[in-house]
Motif scaffolding. Structure first.
Motif, PDB file in Angstrom:
ATOM      1  N   MET A   1       0.857  -1.195   0.000  1.00 25.51           N
ATOM      2  CA  MET A   1       0.000   0.000   0.000  1.00 25.51           C
ATOM      3  C   MET A   1       0.886   1.235   0.000  1.00 25.51           C
ATOM      4  SD  MET A   1      -2.888   1.140   2.789  1.00 25.51           S
ATOM      5  CE  MET A   1      -3.910  -0.258   2.358  1.00 25.51           C
ATOM      6  N   SER A   2       0.563   2.180  -0.831  1.00 23.32           N
ATOM      7  CA  SER A   2       1.336   3.410  -0.877  1.00 23.32           C
ATOM      8  C   SER A   2       0.526   4.527  -0.253  1.00 23.32           C
ATOM      9  CB  SER A   2       1.699   3.781  -2.320  1.00 23.32           C
ATOM     10  OG  SER A   2       0.541   4.102  -3.033  1.00 23.32           O
ATOM     11  N   ASP A   3       1.224   5.542   0.187  1.00 18.64           N
ATOM     12  CA  ASP A   3       0.549   6.637   0.861  1.00 18.64           C
ATOM     13  C   ASP A   3       1.052   7.963   0.328  1.00 18.64           C
ATOM     14  OD1 ASP A   3      -0.993   7.683   3.396  1.00 18.64           O
ATOM     15  OD2 ASP A   3       0.933   8.710   3.362  1.00 18.64           O
ATOM     16  N   ALA A   4       0.124   8.863   0.080  1.00 15.57           N
ATOM     17  CA  ALA A   4       0.528  10.215  -0.318  1.00 15.57           C
ATOM     18  C   ALA A   4      -0.451  11.193   0.307  1.00 15.57           C
ATOM     19  CB  ALA A   4       0.493  10.361  -1.834  1.00 15.57           C
ATOM     20  N   THR A   5       0.048  12.009   1.178  1.00 18.43           N
ATOM     21  CA  THR A   5      -0.792  13.011   1.811  1.00 18.43           C
ATOM     22  C   THR A   5      -0.431  14.361   1.238  1.00 18.43           C
ATOM     23  OG1 THR A   5      -0.920  11.738   3.847  1.00 18.43           O
ATOM     24  CG2 THR A   5      -1.490  14.060   3.988  1.00 18.43           C
ATOM     25  N   GLY A   6      -1.414  15.021   0.632  1.00 17.54           N
ATOM     26  CA  GLY A   6      -1.132  16.300  -0.020  1.00 17.54           C
ATOM     27  C   GLY A   6      -1.838  17.438   0.671  1.00 17.54           C
ATOM     28  N   HIS A   7      -1.156  18.537   0.814  1.00 18.44           N
ATOM     29  CA  HIS A   7      -1.735  19.721   1.445  1.00 18.44           C
ATOM     30  C   HIS A   7      -1.420  20.911   0.558  1.00 18.44           C
ATOM     31  CE1 HIS A   7      -3.262  22.138   4.731  1.00 18.44           C
ATOM     32  NE2 HIS A   7      -2.244  22.959   4.559  1.00 18.44           N
ATOM     33  N   GLY A 255     -14.867  33.462   3.437  1.00 20.80           N
ATOM     34  CA  GLY A 255     -14.184  33.470   2.154  1.00 20.80           C
ATOM     35  C   GLY A 255     -12.970  32.576   2.065  1.00 20.80           C
ATOM     36  N   GLN A 256     -12.706  31.748   3.088  1.00 19.02           N
ATOM     37  CA  GLN A 256     -11.556  30.848   3.060  1.00 19.02           C
ATOM     38  C   GLN A 256     -12.000  29.426   3.393  1.00 19.02           C
ATOM     39  OE1 GLN A 256      -7.933  32.065   4.995  1.00 19.02           O
ATOM     40  NE2 GLN A 256      -8.326  34.219   4.639  1.00 19.02           N
ATOM     41  N   PRO A 257     -12.627  28.731   2.431  1.00 21.64           N
ATOM     42  CA  PRO A 257     -13.058  27.356   2.668  1.00 21.64           C
ATOM     43  C   PRO A 257     -11.873  26.406   2.718  1.00 21.64           C
ATOM     44  CG  PRO A 257     -13.431  27.950   0.387  1.00 21.64           C
ATOM     45  CD  PRO A 257     -12.961  29.204   1.083  1.00 21.64           C
ATOM     46  N   ALA A 258     -12.063  25.298   3.412  1.00 16.91           N
ATOM     47  CA  ALA A 258     -11.023  24.278   3.518  1.00 16.91           C
ATOM     48  C   ALA A 258     -11.658  22.906   3.365  1.00 16.91           C
ATOM     49  CB  ALA A 258     -10.301  24.382   4.862  1.00 16.91           C
ATOM     50  N   LEU A 259     -10.861  21.919   2.955  1.00 20.39           N
ATOM     51  CA  LEU A 259     -11.379  20.567   2.715  1.00 20.39           C
ATOM     52  C   LEU A 259     -10.325  19.542   3.108  1.00 20.39           C
ATOM     53  CD1 LEU A 259     -13.313  19.154  -0.298  1.00 20.39           C
ATOM     54  CD2 LEU A 259     -11.108  18.136   0.272  1.00 20.39           C
ATOM     55  N   SER A 260     -10.790  18.439   3.672  1.00 18.18           N
ATOM     56  CA  SER A 260      -9.918  17.284   3.905  1.00 18.18           C
ATOM     57  C   SER A 260     -10.697  16.026   3.544  1.00 18.18           C
ATOM     58  CB  SER A 260      -9.447  17.222   5.363  1.00 18.18           C
ATOM     59  OG  SER A 260     -10.529  16.953   6.234  1.00 18.18           O
ATOM     60  N   ALA A 261      -9.989  14.997   3.084  1.00 15.31           N
ATOM     61  CA  ALA A 261     -10.648  13.751   2.681  1.00 15.31           C
ATOM     62  C   ALA A 261      -9.629  12.620   2.595  1.00 15.31           C
ATOM     63  CB  ALA A 261     -11.358  13.921   1.338  1.00 15.31           C
ATOM     64  N   HIS A 262     -10.134  11.388   2.703  1.00 13.07           N
ATOM     65  CA  HIS A 262      -9.330  10.186   2.499  1.00 13.07           C
ATOM     66  C   HIS A 262      -9.758   9.580   1.157  1.00 13.07           C
ATOM     67  CE1 HIS A 262      -7.815   6.054   4.166  1.00 13.07           C
ATOM     68  NE2 HIS A 262      -7.008   6.573   3.256  1.00 13.07           N
ATOM     69  N   VAL A 263      -8.808   9.404   0.250  1.00 16.15           N
ATOM     70  CA  VAL A 263      -9.099   8.955  -1.110  1.00 16.15           C
ATOM     71  C   VAL A 263      -8.378   7.639  -1.380  1.00 16.15           C
ATOM     72  CG1 VAL A 263      -8.989   9.561  -3.571  1.00 16.15           C
ATOM     73  CG2 VAL A 263      -9.297  11.371  -1.856  1.00 16.15           C
ATOM     74  N   ARG A 275      -3.845  13.267  -6.822  1.00 13.77           N
ATOM     75  CA  ARG A 275      -3.965  14.386  -5.885  1.00 13.77           C
ATOM     76  C   ARG A 275      -3.930  15.725  -6.627  1.00 13.77           C
ATOM     77  NH1 ARG A 275       0.146  17.112  -3.679  1.00 13.77           N
ATOM     78  NH2 ARG A 275       1.609  15.383  -3.972  1.00 13.77           N
ATOM     79  N   THR A 276      -3.009  15.859  -7.588  1.00 12.49           N
ATOM     80  CA  THR A 276      -2.910  17.094  -8.360  1.00 12.49           C
ATOM     81  C   THR A 276      -4.194  17.367  -9.131  1.00 12.49           C
ATOM     82  OG1 THR A 276      -0.509  16.839  -8.578  1.00 12.49           O
ATOM     83  CG2 THR A 276      -1.610  18.295 -10.153  1.00 12.49           C
ATOM     84  N   ASP A 277      -4.767  16.326  -9.728  1.00  7.94           N
ATOM     85  CA  ASP A 277      -6.019  16.478 -10.483  1.00  7.94           C
ATOM     86  C   ASP A 277      -7.164  16.931  -9.570  1.00  7.94           C
ATOM     87  OD1 ASP A 277      -4.708  15.681 -12.750  1.00  7.94           O
ATOM     88  OD2 ASP A 277      -5.512  13.631 -12.747  1.00  7.94           O
ATOM     89  N   THR A 292      -6.421  19.305   2.128  1.00  7.89           N
ATOM     90  CA  THR A 292      -5.592  18.226   2.666  1.00  7.89           C
ATOM     91  C   THR A 292      -6.204  16.900   2.221  1.00  7.89           C
ATOM     92  OG1 THR A 292      -5.014  19.546   4.610  1.00  7.89           O
ATOM     93  CG2 THR A 292      -4.601  17.172   4.729  1.00  7.89           C
ATOM     94  N   LEU A 293      -5.474  16.127   1.429  1.00  5.60           N
ATOM     95  CA  LEU A 293      -5.945  14.840   0.921  1.00  5.60           C
ATOM     96  C   LEU A 293      -4.984  13.741   1.346  1.00  5.60           C
ATOM     97  CD1 LEU A 293      -6.913  15.847  -2.746  1.00  5.60           C
ATOM     98  CD2 LEU A 293      -8.455  15.573  -0.799  1.00  5.60           C
ATOM     99  N   GLN A 294      -5.533  12.687   1.934  1.00  7.85           N
ATOM    100  CA  GLN A 294      -4.747  11.489   2.220  1.00  7.85           C
ATOM    101  C   GLN A 294      -5.104  10.456   1.157  1.00  7.85           C
ATOM    102  OE1 GLN A 294      -5.184   9.745   6.101  1.00  7.85           O
ATOM    103  NE2 GLN A 294      -4.175   7.835   5.502  1.00  7.85           N
ATOM    104  N   LEU A 295      -4.108  10.024   0.388  1.00  2.00           N
ATOM    105  CA  LEU A 295      -4.352   9.080  -0.699  1.00  2.00           C
ATOM    106  C   LEU A 295      -3.665   7.752  -0.411  1.00  2.00           C
ATOM    107  CD1 LEU A 295      -3.991  12.146  -2.131  1.00  2.00           C
ATOM    108  CD2 LEU A 295      -4.801  10.804  -4.057  1.00  2.00           C
TER     109      LEU A 295
END
Length: 334
Positions: A1-7, A255-263, A275-277, A292-295
């Protein structure tokens, strides 16, 4: 399993730095000076003329001044870098002030509504000529103040909020001027109280809006206009995505929304490219740049399809989650 967390962070403040901020502060300061000077004079004239409509306009102008001061202070605080335990900096100071401003508007509206109703029952003599002259001067002052504020960067929600306050006050002065003309021409003193109730309605609308929006931010609800289920489905529809869950959308400040998710990403696919897409999609279609995305790749058994024995299943299909994409929001708030 690989992991990439992008912020990812993005900044969409227009010309909110350097010379741009100095220019905005100058226009805000000029507008504030106009409002404060006229407000002081209006209180004096309102007391002399015994006009509740003028006093209610002055009370609303006090909230205008508060909104402009808030915009100036928020610009300075937002420019400070995060430090210590305040990892977001002091960006939510404006939300505290907005909530206090909204509550003040509602309290003033309640008092003015009581006084207006009392004067409808027992009319008080009003110096109509003073009301007309003062209200017309108020219209001119508000037009000049609105023009000054329009020169600032209205892409800033702080400045746009102050701008809308001035527009509301302008409508109130027009109603007061009309009431003054009615008092002068007909002697109908109750027109002053009716104009006050119009201003009260405007104040209540603005106050409820401020309290509601600041409350949503404190409760970390998703920004108004963003359907989290539809957003999750958009993310899950990416051809290399198997599943999206633990999805949270909230606002750091207005005016500053934020998002996090596990993909979960299809085995063998590039997590960083996915993640870039996804970040590009969120920035382009939802104006969400604080992401912030955890892939991860899913465990092997998630992609295993088994063939069931027809004699056991007796006409029913056995399915596994293979190939199925789903979006599971963790809620509308962070």
């Amino acid at each position: 399993m690989s992991d990439a967390t992008g912020h990812a962070h993005g900044h969409g403040h227009g010309h909110g730095h350097g010379v741009g901020q100095d220019t905005d502060r100058r226009w805000l300061s000029i507008t504030l000076a106009l409002i404060v000077v006229f407000m002081a004079g209006e209180v004096v004239v309102g007391l002399v003329a015994q006009s509740l409509a003028l006093l209610s306009d002055a009370a609303h102008m006090l909230t205008d001044a508060g909104a402009i001061i808030l915009a100036i202070v928020a610009m300075r605080l937002a420019a400070r870098p995060p430090r210590g335990g305040y990892t977001y900096g002091l960006k939510r100071v404006e939300i505290l002030s907005a909530q206090a401003n909204g509550l003040t508007l509602l309290l003033l509206a309640a008092w003015l509504a009581y006084e207006a109703i009392r004067r409808l029952i027992v009319p008080t003599p009003v110096a109509g000529a003073l009301v007309v002259v003062t209200a017309l001067v108020g219209v001119v002052v508000n037009l000049v103040a609105t023009w000054c504020l329009s020169k600032a960067n209205r892409s800033s929600l702080n400045i746009e909020g102050a701008f809308q306050h001035l527009l509301t006050d302008l409508y109130g002065f027009i109603a007061t001027a009309i009431a003054g003309v009615i008092v002068v021409s007909t002697g109908f003193a109750r027109a002053d109280a009716i104009a006050t109730l119009i201003v009260v309605a405007l104040m209540t609308r603005a106050g409820v809006g401020l309290v509601r929006e600041s409350g949503r931010i404190f409760l970390e609800a998703a920004p108004t206009g963003i359907d989290t289920r539809a957003l999750g489905s958009r993310l899950a529809a990416h051809p290399d995505v198997v599943e999206v869950h633990d999805l949270h959308v909230w606002q750091i400040t207005s005016g500053q929304p934020a998002l996090s998710a596990h993909v979960l990403v299809q085995p063998g696919r590039d997590c960083h490219a996915v993640r870039t897409d996804l970040q590009a999609l969120l920035a382009r279609d939802y104006a969400i740049t604080h992401v912030t995305l955890q892939l991860d790749h899913p465990p092997p058994d998630l992609l295993t399809i088994t063939r069931a024995d027809p004699a056991v299943v007796q006409g029913h299909c056995a399915e596994s989650p293979a190939g199925g994409r789903s979006a599971s929001p963790g809620g509308e708030s962070g």
